[in-house]
Design an enzyme around this catalytic site. Structure first.
Site, PDB file in Angstrom:
ATOM      1  N   CYS A  74      14.777 -34.254 -28.325  1.00 34.59           N
ATOM      2  CA  CYS A  74      14.780 -34.047 -26.944  1.00 34.59           C
ATOM      3  C   CYS A  74      15.310 -32.994 -26.259  1.00 34.59           C
ATOM      4  O   CYS A  74      14.497 -31.952 -26.212  1.00 34.59           O
ATOM      5  CB  CYS A  74      15.608 -35.386 -26.196  1.00 34.59           C
ATOM      6  SG  CYS A  74      14.933 -36.030 -24.644  1.00 34.59           S
ATOM      7  N   HIS A 162      13.553 -39.937 -29.396  1.00 34.36           N
ATOM      8  CA  HIS A 162      14.791 -40.167 -29.958  1.00 34.36           C
ATOM      9  C   HIS A 162      14.621 -41.183 -31.231  1.00 34.36           C
ATOM     10  O   HIS A 162      14.600 -42.301 -31.141  1.00 34.36           O
ATOM     11  CB  HIS A 162      15.812 -40.624 -28.979  1.00 34.36           C
ATOM     12  CG  HIS A 162      16.238 -40.252 -28.054  1.00 34.36           C
ATOM     13  ND1 HIS A 162      17.248 -39.380 -28.013  1.00 34.36           N
ATOM     14  CD2 HIS A 162      15.493 -39.501 -26.739  1.00 34.36           C
ATOM     15  CE1 HIS A 162      17.417 -38.656 -26.816  1.00 34.36           C
ATOM     16  NE2 HIS A 162      16.413 -39.008 -26.143  1.00 34.36           N
ATOM     17  N   GLU A 164      16.871 -41.841 -33.369  1.00 39.86           N
ATOM     18  CA  GLU A 164      17.987 -42.696 -33.725  1.00 39.86           C
ATOM     19  C   GLU A 164      18.177 -43.816 -33.178  1.00 39.86           C
ATOM     20  O   GLU A 164      19.104 -44.744 -33.607  1.00 39.86           O
ATOM     21  CB  GLU A 164      19.401 -41.641 -33.204  1.00 39.86           C
ATOM     22  CG  GLU A 164      19.305 -41.616 -31.870  1.00 39.86           C
ATOM     23  CD  GLU A 164      18.713 -40.454 -31.109  1.00 39.86           C
ATOM     24  OE1 GLU A 164      19.061 -39.976 -30.123  1.00 39.86           O
ATOM     25  OE2 GLU A 164      17.704 -39.884 -31.904  1.00 39.86           O
TER      26      GLU A 164
END
Length: 183
Positions: A74, A162, A164
């Protein structure tokens, strides 16, 4: 054991990046403040985390000169583009949303295994508009033309989304691919 440091750019998901790397086989990881002097970085690879503002990325730009693999997520992706000659600007789409990302390069070492597409969680308040010289655009979506980019000669990579967070499909696979790049 591969040592991958996560550079903390004050993003809300940075601790999840650290945790996902920590849980991968063969990875040792540390969460490092972005004000850490570049000469104190001793790692096989770096993840430049997301964050609220490119003005708050500390020494992150200097870490691009360490000659080790780098993955920007990001804001980290945007910082890479801006520092290396690409263009970053305001996105048309805005805040966080579920986005289907199309993989453009099945041979790319970071995102190629995710082809043909994945569902991701991403913010498009700001985004990479033009990749820097030496980079290939490796993923796109209906809301963003540069969802991912790679410079395989320098082992510098970026993703807008993202990996994660639980909302993103196959995020652990992307981190495993980065671990393999760092070997």
């Amino acid at each position: 054991m591969i040592d991958i440091h996560v550079i903390d750019n004050h993003g809300q998901f940075t601790h999840l990046e650290h945790r996902m790397l920590r849980d991968l086989d063969g990875v040792s990881t540390e969460l490092i403040d972005n004000e850490t002097p570049p000469e104190e970085i001793d790692a096989d690879g770096l993840v430049l985390s997301g964050g609220p503002s490119i003005e708050e990325t500390g020494n992150s730009a200097a870490y691009l000169d360490l000659d080790i693999p780098v993955l920007g997520i990001c804001l980290g992706h945007q910082l890479i583009a801006q520092e290396l000659g690409g263009e970053v600007g305001e996105g048309d789409y805005g805040g966080y949303a579920d986005v289907e990302v199309r993989i453009l390069s099945e041979s790319d070492p970071l995102v190629g295994s995710l082809a043909p597409s994945i569902r991701t969680w991403a913010s498009h308040a700001d985004e990479v508009l033009t990749v820097p010289p030496g980079f290939e655009r490796t993923a796109e979506s209906d809301v963003c033309g540069v969802e991912a980019m790679s410079d395989t000669d320098r082992d510098i990579y970026g993703v807008q989304w993202h990996p994660e967070v639980a909302h993103t499909e196959r995020g652990e696979e992307l981190f495993a691919n980065f671990r393999d790049i760092c070997q």
